[in-house]
Design a protein around this motif. Structure first.
Motif, PDB file in Angstrom:
ATOM      1  N   TYR A  32       0.779  -1.187   0.010  1.00  0.00           N
ATOM      2  CA  TYR A  32       0.045  -0.062   0.044  1.00  0.00           C
ATOM      3  C   TYR A  32       0.808   1.208  -0.022  1.00  0.00           C
ATOM      4  O   TYR A  32       1.846   1.150   0.657  1.00  0.00           O
ATOM      5  N   TRP A  33       0.288   2.390  -0.518  1.00  0.00           N
ATOM      6  CA  TRP A  33       1.083   3.628  -0.573  1.00  0.00           C
ATOM      7  C   TRP A  33       0.649   4.221   0.813  1.00  0.00           C
ATOM      8  O   TRP A  33      -0.518   4.347   1.129  1.00  0.00           O
ATOM      9  N   LEU A  34       1.755   4.600   1.734  1.00  0.00           N
ATOM     10  CA  LEU A  34       1.444   5.284   2.780  1.00  0.00           C
ATOM     11  C   LEU A  34       0.562   6.423   2.673  1.00  0.00           C
ATOM     12  O   LEU A  34       0.882   7.353   1.727  1.00  0.00           O
ATOM     13  N   THR A  35      -0.428   6.775   3.483  1.00  0.00           N
ATOM     14  CA  THR A  35      -1.086   7.932   3.523  1.00  0.00           C
ATOM     15  C   THR A  35      -0.256   9.132   3.989  1.00  0.00           C
ATOM     16  O   THR A  35       0.608   9.120   4.785  1.00  0.00           O
ATOM     17  N   SER A  36      -0.803  10.310   3.730  1.00  0.00           N
ATOM     18  CA  SER A  36      -0.351  11.671   4.479  1.00  0.00           C
ATOM     19  C   SER A  36      -0.537  11.652   5.908  1.00  0.00           C
ATOM     20  O   SER A  36       0.154  12.268   6.686  1.00  0.00           O
ATOM     21  N   GLY A  37      -1.492  11.129   6.450  1.00  0.00           N
ATOM     22  CA  GLY A  37      -1.758  10.720   7.698  1.00  0.00           C
ATOM     23  C   GLY A  37      -0.729  10.227   8.343  1.00  0.00           C
ATOM     24  O   GLY A  37      -0.447  10.253   9.650  1.00  0.00           O
ATOM     25  N   ILE A  38      -0.426   8.832   7.928  1.00  0.00           N
ATOM     26  CA  ILE A  38       0.855   8.174   8.531  1.00  0.00           C
ATOM     27  C   ILE A  38       2.061   8.971   8.443  1.00  0.00           C
ATOM     28  O   ILE A  38       2.873   8.998   9.478  1.00  0.00           O
ATOM     29  N   VAL A  39       2.541   9.634   7.688  1.00  0.00           N
ATOM     30  CA  VAL A  39       3.570  10.416   7.275  1.00  0.00           C
ATOM     31  C   VAL A  39       3.579  11.561   8.288  1.00  0.00           C
ATOM     32  O   VAL A  39       4.692  11.735   8.985  1.00  0.00           O
ATOM     33  N   ASP A  40       2.460  12.241   8.407  1.00  0.00           N
ATOM     34  CA  ASP A  40       2.448  13.371   9.311  1.00  0.00           C
ATOM     35  C   ASP A  40       2.311  12.597  10.879  1.00  0.00           C
ATOM     36  O   ASP A  40       3.026  13.397  11.628  1.00  0.00           O
ATOM     37  N   PHE A  41       1.953  11.480  11.011  1.00  0.00           N
ATOM     38  CA  PHE A  41       1.800  11.115  12.501  1.00  0.00           C
ATOM     39  C   PHE A  41       3.328  10.603  12.689  1.00  0.00           C
ATOM     40  O   PHE A  41       4.082  11.105  13.772  1.00  0.00           O
ATOM     41  N   TYR A  42       4.025  10.122  11.820  1.00  0.00           N
ATOM     42  CA  TYR A  42       5.456   9.663  12.209  1.00  0.00           C
ATOM     43  C   TYR A  42       6.389  10.743  12.326  1.00  0.00           C
ATOM     44  O   TYR A  42       7.358  11.065  13.121  1.00  0.00           O
ATOM     45  N   GLY A  43       6.124  11.926  11.568  1.00  0.00           N
ATOM     46  CA  GLY A  43       6.974  13.095  11.654  1.00  0.00           C
ATOM     47  C   GLY A  43       6.770  13.777  12.784  1.00  0.00           C
ATOM     48  O   GLY A  43       7.616  14.180  13.544  1.00  0.00           O
ATOM     49  N   SER A  44       5.238  13.860  13.576  1.00  0.00           N
ATOM     50  CA  SER A  44       4.881  14.478  14.832  1.00  0.00           C
ATOM     51  C   SER A  44       5.828  13.545  15.750  1.00  0.00           C
ATOM     52  O   SER A  44       6.060  14.160  17.104  1.00  0.00           O
ATOM     53  N   HIS A  45       5.630  12.068  15.575  1.00  0.00           N
ATOM     54  CA  HIS A  45       6.352  11.275  16.454  1.00  0.00           C
ATOM     55  C   HIS A  45       7.765  11.600  16.627  1.00  0.00           C
ATOM     56  O   HIS A  45       8.298  11.702  17.955  1.00  0.00           O
ATOM     57  N   LEU A  46       8.564  11.683  15.689  1.00  0.00           N
ATOM     58  CA  LEU A  46       9.753  12.156  15.741  1.00  0.00           C
ATOM     59  C   LEU A  46      10.034  13.551  16.418  1.00  0.00           C
ATOM     60  O   LEU A  46      10.917  13.486  17.223  1.00  0.00           O
ATOM     61  N   ALA A  47       9.015  14.284  16.048  1.00  0.00           N
ATOM     62  CA  ALA A  47       9.422  15.846  16.520  1.00  0.00           C
ATOM     63  C   ALA A  47       9.094  15.855  18.112  1.00  0.00           C
ATOM     64  O   ALA A  47       9.797  16.412  19.082  1.00  0.00           O
ATOM     65  N   PHE A  48       8.216  14.926  18.575  1.00  0.00           N
ATOM     66  CA  PHE A  48       7.709  14.792  19.962  1.00  0.00           C
ATOM     67  C   PHE A  48       8.905  14.128  20.869  1.00  0.00           C
ATOM     68  O   PHE A  48       9.370  14.821  21.957  1.00  0.00           O
ATOM     69  N   ALA A  49       9.508  13.240  20.097  1.00  0.00           N
ATOM     70  CA  ALA A  49      10.610  12.653  20.882  1.00  0.00           C
ATOM     71  C   ALA A  49      11.940  13.659  20.807  1.00  0.00           C
ATOM     72  O   ALA A  49      12.556  13.816  21.977  1.00  0.00           O
ATOM     73  N   MET A  50      12.082  14.424  19.985  1.00  0.00           N
ATOM     74  CA  MET A  50      13.001  15.655  20.022  1.00  0.00           C
ATOM     75  C   MET A  50      12.988  16.566  20.884  1.00  0.00           C
ATOM     76  O   MET A  50      13.818  16.840  21.815  1.00  0.00           O
ATOM     77  N   SER A  51      11.470  16.898  21.316  1.00  0.00           N
ATOM     78  CA  SER A  51      11.330  17.871  22.249  1.00  0.00           C
ATOM     79  C   SER A  51      11.459  17.221  23.664  1.00  0.00           C
ATOM     80  O   SER A  51      11.914  17.821  24.723  1.00  0.00           O
ATOM     81  N   GLU A  52      11.086  15.926  23.882  1.00  0.00           N
ATOM     82  CA  GLU A  52      11.429  15.131  25.153  1.00  0.00           C
ATOM     83  C   GLU A  52      13.044  15.216  25.416  1.00  0.00           C
ATOM     84  O   GLU A  52      13.454  15.105  26.841  1.00  0.00           O
ATOM     85  N   ARG A  53      13.841  15.271  24.557  1.00  0.00           N
ATOM     86  CA  ARG A  53      15.187  14.937  24.920  1.00  0.00           C
ATOM     87  C   ARG A  53      15.890  16.425  24.466  1.00  0.00           C
ATOM     88  O   ARG A  53      17.135  16.708  24.512  1.00  0.00           O
ATOM     89  N   GLU A  54      14.914  17.585  24.208  1.00  0.00           N
ATOM     90  CA  GLU A  54      15.405  18.853  24.064  1.00  0.00           C
ATOM     91  C   GLU A  54      16.356  19.099  23.048  1.00  0.00           C
ATOM     92  O   GLU A  54      17.299  19.939  23.065  1.00  0.00           O
TER      93      GLU A  54
END
Length: 298
Positions: free
Chosen positions: A104-126
């Motif tokens: 399946y082609w990944l939807t923009s919803g999954i792409v944006d989720f994973y980008g937000s997930h990585l950004a959230f992790a970056m914020s946790e470690r400052e």
């Protein structure tokens, strides 16, 4: 069609991304209304909730390129944090989850989720040196430009990279604006996994980036463009561009200093990147679903 949940040892995930059930676990299961396959909730993944009762669950779609056309419109996740007022809003629907499956082609919803997930992790470690945009960013810039309502931004001090996922003609690739605060060394990096297709930007995307750089960083010309060496997706596989793009994004976030020196993304997994990242996305999404106690809502 299987006669009942009690014989559903044959979780259909075994045939694609692997079943997560261990002998000591007692996992709930759910059946697809379309193909009648049984899955553990964790193997889709979807929240383990009694609220699935009566809701139209489907694990597959007739149209793999536009999965949202045939999968029920159920919302599974709206925020990555349990705290009220959290900035980590992220909408994931059932059609987004279905797109994690191979082929399946990944939807923009999954792409944006994973980008937000990585950004959230970056914020946790400052970690504040990288900023990840949503997949609709360039469209929003162009839309605001046409309406003459582009807002001036405030450059973040110490920002070394801006990551922009874009999808053109069912193909995902990653754009990186490297060293945006330094007009003398700013470069536009294109990370494209498709074999035999050198990374490029169309006129619309180039114009949007140029407008953004001008308004926010007072940069009046398009930065030099560099095609980055990244792992290539198989020639006979047109659907793994999304997982490859997220692999590149994840690697840049976690190894920025090394990448800034080499301008190369190495292949650090022995398994195929497409399957590796789909399993990675599934695992991280299931963690977020459990952490936020998400429930499906129609």
């Amino acid at each position: 069609m299987l006669p009942g949940v009690h014989v559903a040892e044959l979780c259909a995930a075994k045939l694609s991304m692997g079943c997560w059930k261990t002998k000591s676990e007692d996992l709930g299961m759910i059946q697809c209304n379309r193909c009648k396959s049984w899955y553990h909730h964790k193997c889709i993944p979807v929240p383990e909730s009694d609220k699935w009762e009566g809701l139209p669950f489907e694990c597959c779609a007739e149209d793999k390129a536009a999965v949202h056309r045939t999968v029920p419109n159920l919302t599974l996740l709206t925020n990555l944090s349990i705290h009220s007022g959290s900035p980590w809003r992220c909408t994931v629907k059932l059609d987004d989850v279905v797109s994690i499956r191979p082929d399946y082609w990944l939807t923009s919803g999954i792409v944006d989720f994973y980008g937000s997930h990585l950004a959230f992790a970056m914020s946790e470690r400052e970690q504040t040196n990288i900023h990840i945009m949503q997949s609709t960013f360039l469209e929003q810039v162009n839309r605001n430009t046409s309406r003459k309502r582009v807002q001036k931004g405030n450059p973040r001090q110490g920002l070394e990279a801006i990551l922009i996922p874009i999808c053109r003609q069912n193909h995902w690739m990653l754009i990186c604006i490297a060293s945006p605060n330094d007009t003398n060394s700013t470069r536009l990096l294109v990370l494209d996994s498709l074999e035999g297709r050198p990374g490029h930007l169309n006129i619309t995307d180039s114009s949007a980036i140029k407008k953004y750089m001008s308004d926010v960083y007072n940069y009046h010309s398009l930065p030099p463009v560099l095609n980055v060496k990244v792992p290539r997706q198989p020639k006979d596989n047109a659907t793994d561009c999304g997982p490859h793009m997220l692999y590149n994004m994840k690697w840049l976030v976690e190894h920025w200093e090394e990448f800034a020196r080499s301008m190369v993304v190495p292949e650090e997994t022995s398994s195929a990147i497409g399957l590796y990242m789909r399993c990675r996305i599934r695992k991280d999404l299931y963690y977020c679903l459990k952490f936020t106690e998400a429930e499906p809502s129609s």
